[in-house]
Design a protein around this motif. Structure first.
Motif, PDB file in Angstrom:
ATOM      1  N   GLN A   1       0.845  -1.196   0.000  1.00  0.00           N
ATOM      2  CA  GLN A   1       0.000   0.000   0.000  1.00  0.00           C
ATOM      3  C   GLN A   1       0.883   1.250   0.000  1.00  0.00           C
ATOM      4  OE1 GLN A   1      -3.077  -0.339  -0.384  1.00  0.00           O
ATOM      5  NE2 GLN A   1      -4.254   1.363   0.495  1.00  0.00           N
ATOM      6  N   VAL A   2       0.527   2.206  -0.826  1.00  0.00           N
ATOM      7  CA  VAL A   2       1.254   3.479  -0.900  1.00  0.00           C
ATOM      8  C   VAL A   2       0.287   4.599  -0.548  1.00  0.00           C
ATOM      9  CG1 VAL A   2       2.391   5.116  -2.425  1.00  0.00           C
ATOM     10  CG2 VAL A   2       2.912   2.677  -2.601  1.00  0.00           C
ATOM     11  N   GLN A   3       0.773   5.547   0.217  1.00  0.00           N
ATOM     12  CA  GLN A   3      -0.049   6.691   0.605  1.00  0.00           C
ATOM     13  C   GLN A   3       0.743   7.969   0.434  1.00  0.00           C
ATOM     14  OE1 GLN A   3      -1.366   6.633   4.699  1.00  0.00           O
ATOM     15  NE2 GLN A   3      -3.029   8.064   4.325  1.00  0.00           N
ATOM     16  N   LEU A   4       0.076   9.006  -0.099  1.00  0.00           N
ATOM     17  CA  LEU A   4       0.667  10.326  -0.215  1.00  0.00           C
ATOM     18  C   LEU A   4      -0.050  11.241   0.767  1.00  0.00           C
ATOM     19  CD1 LEU A   4       1.887   9.125  -2.790  1.00  0.00           C
ATOM     20  CD2 LEU A   4       1.306  11.238  -3.965  1.00  0.00           C
ATOM     21  N   VAL A   5       0.717  11.922   1.589  1.00  0.00           N
ATOM     22  CA  VAL A   5       0.142  12.825   2.577  1.00  0.00           C
ATOM     23  C   VAL A   5       0.663  14.234   2.331  1.00  0.00           C
ATOM     24  CG1 VAL A   5      -0.087  13.373   5.020  1.00  0.00           C
ATOM     25  CG2 VAL A   5      -0.087  10.989   4.268  1.00  0.00           C
ATOM     26  N   GLU A   6      -0.272  15.155   2.113  1.00  0.00           N
ATOM     27  CA  GLU A   6       0.068  16.541   1.853  1.00  0.00           C
ATOM     28  C   GLU A   6      -0.053  17.374   3.119  1.00  0.00           C
ATOM     29  OE1 GLU A   6      -2.277  16.381  -2.428  1.00  0.00           O
ATOM     30  OE2 GLU A   6      -1.912  18.305  -1.462  1.00  0.00           O
ATOM     31  N   SER A   7       0.700  18.462   3.155  1.00  0.00           N
ATOM     32  CA  SER A   7       0.583  19.413   4.258  1.00  0.00           C
ATOM     33  C   SER A   7       1.037  20.783   3.779  1.00  0.00           C
ATOM     34  CB  SER A   7       1.425  18.958   5.452  1.00  0.00           C
ATOM     35  OG  SER A   7       2.792  18.892   5.100  1.00  0.00           O
ATOM     36  N   GLY A   8       0.660  21.809   4.533  1.00  0.00           N
ATOM     37  CA  GLY A   8       1.170  23.145   4.268  1.00  0.00           C
ATOM     38  C   GLY A   8       0.186  24.137   3.693  1.00  0.00           C
ATOM     39  N   GLY A   9      -1.027  23.706   3.389  1.00  0.00           N
ATOM     40  CA  GLY A   9      -1.991  24.650   2.853  1.00  0.00           C
ATOM     41  C   GLY A   9      -2.513  25.586   3.932  1.00  0.00           C
ATOM     42  N   GLY A  10      -3.349  26.554   3.517  1.00  0.00           N
ATOM     43  CA  GLY A  10      -3.925  27.473   4.478  1.00  0.00           C
ATOM     44  C   GLY A  10      -4.361  28.762   3.849  1.00  0.00           C
ATOM     45  N   LEU A  11      -4.612  29.743   4.710  1.00  0.00           N
ATOM     46  CA  LEU A  11      -5.048  31.066   4.279  1.00  0.00           C
ATOM     47  C   LEU A  11      -3.867  32.027   4.336  1.00  0.00           C
ATOM     48  CD1 LEU A  11      -7.278  33.177   3.642  1.00  0.00           C
ATOM     49  CD2 LEU A  11      -7.610  33.391   6.115  1.00  0.00           C
ATOM     50  N   VAL A  12      -3.672  32.782   3.264  1.00  0.00           N
ATOM     51  CA  VAL A  12      -2.565  33.726   3.198  1.00  0.00           C
ATOM     52  C   VAL A  12      -3.034  34.986   2.500  1.00  0.00           C
ATOM     53  CG1 VAL A  12      -1.675  32.776   1.040  1.00  0.00           C
ATOM     54  CG2 VAL A  12      -0.124  33.974   2.603  1.00  0.00           C
ATOM     55  N   GLN A  13      -2.452  36.103   2.857  1.00  0.00           N
ATOM     56  CA  GLN A  13      -2.802  37.364   2.215  1.00  0.00           C
ATOM     57  C   GLN A  13      -2.107  37.484   0.865  1.00  0.00           C
ATOM     58  OE1 GLN A  13      -1.849  40.538   4.951  1.00  0.00           O
ATOM     59  NE2 GLN A  13      -3.781  40.284   6.059  1.00  0.00           N
ATOM     60  N   PRO A  14      -2.680  38.263  -0.042  1.00  0.00           N
ATOM     61  CA  PRO A  14      -2.009  38.498  -1.333  1.00  0.00           C
ATOM     62  C   PRO A  14      -0.584  39.000  -1.116  1.00  0.00           C
ATOM     63  CG  PRO A  14      -4.249  39.320  -1.405  1.00  0.00           C
ATOM     64  CD  PRO A  14      -3.993  38.927   0.023  1.00  0.00           C
TER      65      PRO A  14
ATOM     66  N   THR B   1      -5.847  30.726  -5.587  1.00  0.00           N
ATOM     67  CA  THR B   1      -6.738  30.006  -4.683  1.00  0.00           C
ATOM     68  C   THR B   1      -7.268  28.747  -5.357  1.00  0.00           C
ATOM     69  OG1 THR B   1      -7.410  32.000  -3.509  1.00  0.00           O
ATOM     70  CG2 THR B   1      -8.914  30.119  -3.427  1.00  0.00           C
ATOM     71  N   ALA B   2      -7.043  27.608  -4.708  1.00  0.00           N
ATOM     72  CA  ALA B   2      -7.438  26.322  -5.277  1.00  0.00           C
ATOM     73  C   ALA B   2      -7.118  25.211  -4.281  1.00  0.00           C
ATOM     74  CB  ALA B   2      -6.686  26.060  -6.581  1.00  0.00           C
ATOM     75  N   VAL B   3      -7.601  24.023  -4.598  1.00  0.00           N
ATOM     76  CA  VAL B   3      -7.129  22.830  -3.904  1.00  0.00           C
ATOM     77  C   VAL B   3      -5.923  22.307  -4.677  1.00  0.00           C
ATOM     78  CG1 VAL B   3      -7.667  20.498  -3.127  1.00  0.00           C
ATOM     79  CG2 VAL B   3      -9.431  22.283  -3.071  1.00  0.00           C
ATOM     80  N   TYR B   4      -4.827  22.102  -3.968  1.00  0.00           N
ATOM     81  CA  TYR B   4      -3.591  21.657  -4.593  1.00  0.00           C
ATOM     82  C   TYR B   4      -3.390  20.165  -4.320  1.00  0.00           C
ATOM     83  CZ  TYR B   4      -2.245  26.408  -5.743  1.00  0.00           C
ATOM     84  OH  TYR B   4      -2.206  27.670  -6.289  1.00  0.00           O
ATOM     85  N   TYR B   5      -3.089  19.438  -5.399  1.00  0.00           N
ATOM     86  CA  TYR B   5      -2.886  17.995  -5.317  1.00  0.00           C
ATOM     87  C   TYR B   5      -1.475  17.644  -5.765  1.00  0.00           C
ATOM     88  CZ  TYR B   5      -8.012  17.832  -5.323  1.00  0.00           C
ATOM     89  OH  TYR B   5      -9.348  18.005  -5.040  1.00  0.00           O
ATOM     90  N   CYS B   6      -0.825  16.769  -5.020  1.00  0.00           N
ATOM     91  CA  CYS B   6       0.479  16.280  -5.463  1.00  0.00           C
ATOM     92  C   CYS B   6       0.301  14.946  -6.190  1.00  0.00           C
ATOM     93  CB  CYS B   6       1.435  16.114  -4.295  1.00  0.00           C
ATOM     94  SG  CYS B   6       0.982  14.823  -3.120  1.00  0.00           S
ATOM     95  N   THR B   7       1.248  14.640  -7.055  1.00  0.00           N
ATOM     96  CA  THR B   7       1.278  13.356  -7.733  1.00  0.00           C
ATOM     97  C   THR B   7       2.696  12.806  -7.680  1.00  0.00           C
ATOM     98  OG1 THR B   7       1.814  14.245  -9.912  1.00  0.00           O
ATOM     99  CG2 THR B   7      -0.516  14.063  -9.352  1.00  0.00           C
TER     100      THR B   7
ATOM    101  N   SER C   1       4.040  20.455   1.133  1.00  0.00           N
ATOM    102  CA  SER C   1       4.846  19.234   1.154  1.00  0.00           C
ATOM    103  C   SER C   1       3.963  18.043   0.842  1.00  0.00           C
ATOM    104  CB  SER C   1       5.486  19.030   2.525  1.00  0.00           C
ATOM    105  OG  SER C   1       6.324  20.096   2.886  1.00  0.00           O
ATOM    106  N   CYS C   2       4.569  17.013   0.276  1.00  0.00           N
ATOM    107  CA  CYS C   2       3.831  15.789  -0.036  1.00  0.00           C
ATOM    108  C   CYS C   2       4.787  14.621   0.132  1.00  0.00           C
ATOM    109  CB  CYS C   2       3.287  15.852  -1.451  1.00  0.00           C
ATOM    110  SG  CYS C   2       2.586  14.307  -2.062  1.00  0.00           S
ATOM    111  N   ALA C   3       4.524  13.791   1.124  1.00  0.00           N
ATOM    112  CA  ALA C   3       5.395  12.658   1.432  1.00  0.00           C
ATOM    113  C   ALA C   3       4.714  11.350   1.095  1.00  0.00           C
ATOM    114  CB  ALA C   3       5.769  12.684   2.908  1.00  0.00           C
ATOM    115  N   ALA C   4       5.445  10.480   0.426  1.00  0.00           N
ATOM    116  CA  ALA C   4       4.938   9.150   0.094  1.00  0.00           C
ATOM    117  C   ALA C   4       5.457   8.137   1.101  1.00  0.00           C
ATOM    118  CB  ALA C   4       5.361   8.741  -1.304  1.00  0.00           C
ATOM    119  N   SER C   5       4.605   7.208   1.468  1.00  0.00           N
ATOM    120  CA  SER C   5       5.002   6.157   2.391  1.00  0.00           C
ATOM    121  C   SER C   5       4.443   4.827   1.911  1.00  0.00           C
ATOM    122  CB  SER C   5       4.481   6.452   3.800  1.00  0.00           C
ATOM    123  OG  SER C   5       3.075   6.501   3.823  1.00  0.00           O
TER     124      SER C   5
END
Length: 121
Positions: free
Chosen positions: A1-14, A90-96, A21-25
């Motif tokens: 089984q492989v899993q990718l876990v993303e982190s680091g998103g949020g709200l930021v001013q212009p 502004t968007a949902v960011y996905y790693c591959t 970050s996106c780590a595979a395990s």
């Protein structure tokens, strides 16, 4: 089984910055190309940036000069440094990650769960 876990998103001013970050395990033999995509509300998913195992990068025109993709092969992790952010980012960011699980396996593309980036004052 492989899993990718993303982190680091949020709200930021212009004009601000974020680092994703996106780590595979799991059971991994090797990873070739890694990348980031994003999907804004009501729009199709679009390529943001990719990086090969040797470090060759490719960027969407809309982020060139502002975003930087990098990777740590020892950690099976890809990063996206985003600077000078604007509301259009502004968007949902996905790693591959294109992962080969064993020496006899074929390459398969895995996706992260997505992380929300919102640029707003």
């Amino acid at each position: 089984q492989v899993q990718l876990v993303e982190s680091g998103g949020g709200l930021v001013q212009p004009g601000g910055s974020l680092r994703l970050s996106c780590a595979a395990s799991g059971s991994i033999f090797t990873i070739s190309t890694m990348g980031w995509y994003r999907q804004a509300p009501g729009k199709q998913r679009e390529l943001v940036a990719t990086i090969t195992r040797r470090g060759v990068t490719n960027y969407a025109d809309s982020v060139k000069g502002r975003f930087t993709i990098s990777r740590d092969n020892a950690k099976n992790t890809v990063y996206l440094q985003m600077n000078t952010l604007n509301p259009e980012d502004t968007a949902v960011y996905y790693c591959t990650q294109e992962i080969v699980r064993t020496v006899v396996s074929t390459t398969r593309t895995y996706w992260g769960q997505g992380t929300q980036v919102t640029v707003s004052s």
